[in-house]
Design an enzyme around this catalytic site. Sequence first.
Site, mmCIF file in Angstrom:
data_model
loop_
_atom_site.group_PDB
_atom_site.id
_atom_site.type_symbol
_atom_site.label_atom_id
_atom_site.label_comp_id
_atom_site.label_asym_id
_atom_site.label_seq_id
_atom_site.Cartn_x
_atom_site.Cartn_y
_atom_site.Cartn_z
ATOM 1 N N LYS A 230 -6.180 9.627 3.584
ATOM 2 C CA LYS A 230 -6.763 8.727 2.595
ATOM 3 C C LYS A 230 -8.257 8.953 2.546
ATOM 4 C CE LYS A 230 -7.570 3.821 1.585
ATOM 5 N NZ LYS A 230 -7.350 2.423 2.003
ATOM 6 N N GLU A 279 -13.489 -9.444 1.267
ATOM 7 C CA GLU A 279 -13.028 -8.765 2.484
ATOM 8 C C GLU A 279 -13.911 -9.089 3.687
ATOM 9 O OE1 GLU A 279 -11.805 -4.253 4.005
ATOM 10 O OE2 GLU A 279 -12.475 -4.596 1.952
#
Length: 472
Positions: A230, A279
């Site tokens: 990723k 977040e």
Amino acid sequence: MSIGMSVAATALREVPRMEQQAELARRRARRLGRPVLVSVSVAVRPHDPLALFARGVGVTHNRLFWSVPSAGLAVAGLGAAWHVAASGPERFAIAADAWRDLIAHAAIDADPALPFSGPMAAAGFSFDPLRPAEGLWDGYPDGLLLLPRIVLAQVGDSATLTVNGLVGPSSSSISLHFAAARRLRALLGGPWRAPGVDDGVEFADALPPGAWRAIVGDAVADLRAGQMEKVVLAREVRARSARPFDPAAALAALRRDYPDTFVFAVARGGRTFLGASPERLVSLHGNSVAASALAGTSARGATPDADDALGAALLASAKDRHEHAVVVRQISAALAEVCTDVATPAAPELLRLRNLQHLFTPITGQITQDRGILDLVARLHPTPALGGQPREHALAWIRAHEQLDRGWYGAPVGWVDARGQGEFAVAIRSALVGRHEASLFAGAGIVAASDPSREEQETTIKLRAMLSALGA
């Protein structure tokens, strides 16, 4: 008497207590041969800290704001009683050591029953200290810890005023305290209402049309070749306004529209880095550690049924679940090295915001050693949610291909207290705002199954929060 005058009057009444702590600090300063911190906190009547941030324009080079609107929590700070700037890969350790050294000798008069009582330093860091700087982020070093001279904190119906200053072996600090109180009287006097956001903002991509999709395509090719699992790519949009941007108005809009986020701002001179991040990177309270995995994104639906359908599709998406699992796995493994009882739910849930919904997994643990919040920040940053996996390979790929200077975007921003505890968010959904120009940032996690057009659409949705707050 106005609330602002009441706050200032309270501070003036506490000058004898301040001077008692200052004399203690002077004795320590003589022994050590260097200035010593004095910090005094007192309960005050509630007053919106955002008003202090807003009215500090032109008064001080440094202004700070931190809020969790859904928790009724807000903190604002003005000035700099002390600061440390750190550079390079060891920036977290340098900042943590400097903070511990300052607190070790400080004269602190604080009440643990008051919210944010005692010295609290705001902190911000760059995403990648090895990325060559391009000038956009001047004034925002690789690592910054900043202790304001004045801090006003409110949690629910409780509020605290803290005055911080450095006292030398022979210096008198009473002028500092009187000046702080008088400044509060001027800054908080009279009612304050958040101004509206002006429209008429123009914006455009920092890169030529199609260039960002091409970078995503290159990443997908390398991912499919097995070079990475990723990588997260950021996108910059530049906004311009004929009228000066108003950071306080943007913050007011963000905390109104995104109450379940961390709303933050660090103003340095004529620019402000601000945002509303959903977040949490990590928090430390007592021995309890909490972190969040946030990866996998979908739009909100126009109707409840459409919204539920989009949420169900996100939960069922193999691509998004894989991207999310990479983040959960890395955070859990990093915490397991310093925590016991690391707990992770078996499956993610949906975190629904005004314009987006995300896959979300809370991760908790109990810390096993004498470590502070900055030690945990250093261990976790960057998570695969903002960097990639494997970490070092993904960071090298970003440096070589992304074509922008992230600065503090995607990096830890938060606060640390005298006990080494605190909370940090990941600085996403954010912008670096000047007087007439601003740079807005959004990112997307890229895996082998990613589609460049879909990833660009995802970043466009993520940019809407800041574009709307700035008036676009």
